[in-house]
Scaffold this active site. Structure first.
Site, mmCIF file in Angstrom:
data_model
loop_
_atom_site.group_PDB
_atom_site.id
_atom_site.type_symbol
_atom_site.label_atom_id
_atom_site.label_comp_id
_atom_site.label_asym_id
_atom_site.label_seq_id
_atom_site.Cartn_x
_atom_site.Cartn_y
_atom_site.Cartn_z
ATOM 1 N N CYS A 150 -8.592 22.139 18.086
ATOM 2 C CA CYS A 150 -8.423 22.364 19.528
ATOM 3 C C CYS A 150 -7.994 21.090 20.233
ATOM 4 O O CYS A 150 -8.749 20.477 20.998
ATOM 5 C CB CYS A 150 -9.722 22.901 20.115
ATOM 6 S SG CYS A 150 -10.075 24.503 19.395
ATOM 7 N N GLY B 83 0.841 -1.188 0.000
ATOM 8 C CA GLY B 83 0.000 0.000 0.000
ATOM 9 C C GLY B 83 0.878 1.241 0.000
ATOM 10 O O GLY B 83 1.044 1.932 -0.997
#
Ligand SMILES: *Cc1c(COP(=O)(O)O)cnc(C)c1O
Length: 447
Positions: A369, A298
């Site tokens: 955040c 991959g």
């Protein structure tokens, strides 16, 4: 070799970054070219953050990998690990190069078929396959189901009997080999959740081979990802070869061995094996067995073929010796690897004119955040300011596929380039798309 937290003195210079990546260079206007395309133009047209994938690079890597085996006279089936980058354009390119698909879910199985893959060219390797997924694999008559456990084997027999089909199966063996990679991407150690304990595999193989509802073809192993030395591959192939010999001596026919994926790429200062040496290791151990050999790469195929474009929102100065925080418009929701694995991605500015200014250590932070939303720590780069654009390199595998919309951040646009052609292969997600599938319960609709 685990990926350690990078130290500032390990930050490579721009020329070192370019040296190991001939597909990137600055043109006479000091603008960064990726496979011949000016990235500034792509950012101007499609905005940031935005992924750029090179189809020609993917094709070239696919051909080089095939050649590494054909040069040794070894026939090979290559099943691309769809999870690395599952865009249908990627799958279409690889299908046309003669590759099949390695899938780990029913969704990936359906997507591979939607991209035109023949079911017989699909391998299913999921660790927790549901009955529905196994049924889909049996009914579509895929190439092989890599069975992960005794329990799954029993479920498969029940389903196959019920459906009146005889699926091709291989046993995924856990060979108890430490691939020497990051803890979270090691899959072949004792205690890892993947595969059948290799000591239990002979008995299960005999059982599978005897069962009239299964077509038992052989063994598979996948020991981890981002493996940067040959030794673990050698060890896994050796173990598989020994098992094949023992099974045959026991009267169990074995016609197929799948060596998995895992070949690493250079993100930072790794020196991954050459594909010629990788192919040689597989051919040396498995070639003499006269089995059909397959692999499931991959990352090696798609990793270097993608980059993530981003723009500086603002710079927050920090007192020395701390690096300034450079806030960029890409974040951990786009590229999860740094937060997930402390992974390193090299970074280049889209304009080299900045290189005339003295370079300094800066930390690239996303707007999400979360304290962990840092894409690159203490990098020696030209001093960055608002509006500057950057390319985050080697993000073609396990990049866009891992994106989320955390913090209500829409999925970034995806662009594909080839021979100077530029195509938008996935437009930036609209903000409305973030909530349009949500439904309010009736009792909240009143007001
Ligand atoms: C993830 C995975 C691969 C691909 O691994 P890479 O490191 O990207 O080459 C191959 N086979 C299986 C079973 C996998 O889970």
């Amino acid at each position: 070799m685990g990926q350690k937290h990078p130290m500032p003195n390990l930050s490579p210079s721009l020329s070192e970054i370019l040296q190991s990546r001939p597909w990137l260079r600055y043109d006479s206007d000091a603008a960064l070219l990726f496979d011949g395309v000016r990235l500034h133009d792509v950012a101007a047209q499609y905005d940031t953050p935005c992924w750029v994938f090179s189809a020609s690079m993917l094709r070239a890597r696919a051909r080089a990998l095939k050649a590494a085996f054909s040069d040794r006279g070894q026939p090979i089936s290559i099943h691309y690990a769809v999870k690395a980058n599952d865009h249908r354009a990627t799958l279409t390119i690889l299908r046309r190069e003669g590759f099949g698909a390695d899938v780990v879910s029913g969704g990936e199985l359906r997507k591979a078929i939607a991209a035109g893959m023949a079911p017989s060219d699909i391998v299913f390797s999921g660790v927790g396959k549901t009955d529905a997924e196994l049924t889909l694999a049996i009914q579509t008559e895929i190439g092989v189901i890599n069975v992960e456990s005794r329990e799954e084997l029993h479920r498969l027999i029940t389903l196959a009997t019920h459906l009146g089909k005889r699926p091709k199966v291989a046993l995924r063996v856990n060979p108890h080999i430490d691939a020497g990679t990051h803890d979270k991407i090691s899959t072949g150690r004792e205690g890892d959740k993947f595969g059948v304990d290799w000591r239990e595999a002979p008995a299960l193989s005999r059982m599978a081979a005897k069962d009239p509802h299964l077509d038992f073809i052989g063994l598979a192993a996948h020991i981890g990802s981002q493996i940067t030395s040959i030794a673990p591959f050698e060890a896994a192939c050796q173990r598989l070869a020994g098992m094949v010999t023992d099974l045959r001596a026991d009267g169990v026919p074995v016609s197929h061995v799948d060596c998995g994926g895992g070949l690493g790429i250079r993100y930072h200062q790794e020196s991954p094996p050459d594909i010629a040496d990788y192919a040689q290791a597989i051919v040396r151990h498995l070639g003499p067995l006269n089995v059909a050999i397959s692999i499931e790469p991959g990352r090696w195929l798609s990793g270097p073929t993608g980059i993530l474009l981003t723009r500086v929102i603002d710079v927050k100065a920090q007192p020395a010796p701390r690096s300034d925080f450079v806030f960029i418009d890409a974040a951990m929701n786009d590229l999860a690897r740094p937060a997930l694995y402390a992974a390193w991605h090299d970074v280049l500015p889209l304009h080299a004119r900045a290189t005339q200014r003295p370079e300094k250590a800066q930390t690239l932070a996303g707007p999400v955040c979360e304290t962990g939303d840092i894409l690159a720590t203490d990098r020696i780069l030209p001093p960055l300011s608002r509006g500057d654009m950057l390319a985050i390199l080697d993000t073609g595998a396990y990049g866009a596929v891992m994106s989320s919309t955390y913090n209500a951040r829409p999925l970034a646009a995806q662009i594909m380039i080839e021979d100077g052609k530029i195509a938008e292969i996935r437009p930036r997600q609209t903000l409305e798309a973030l909530w349009e599938a949500e439904r309010l319960p009736d009792w909240l609709k009143a007001e």
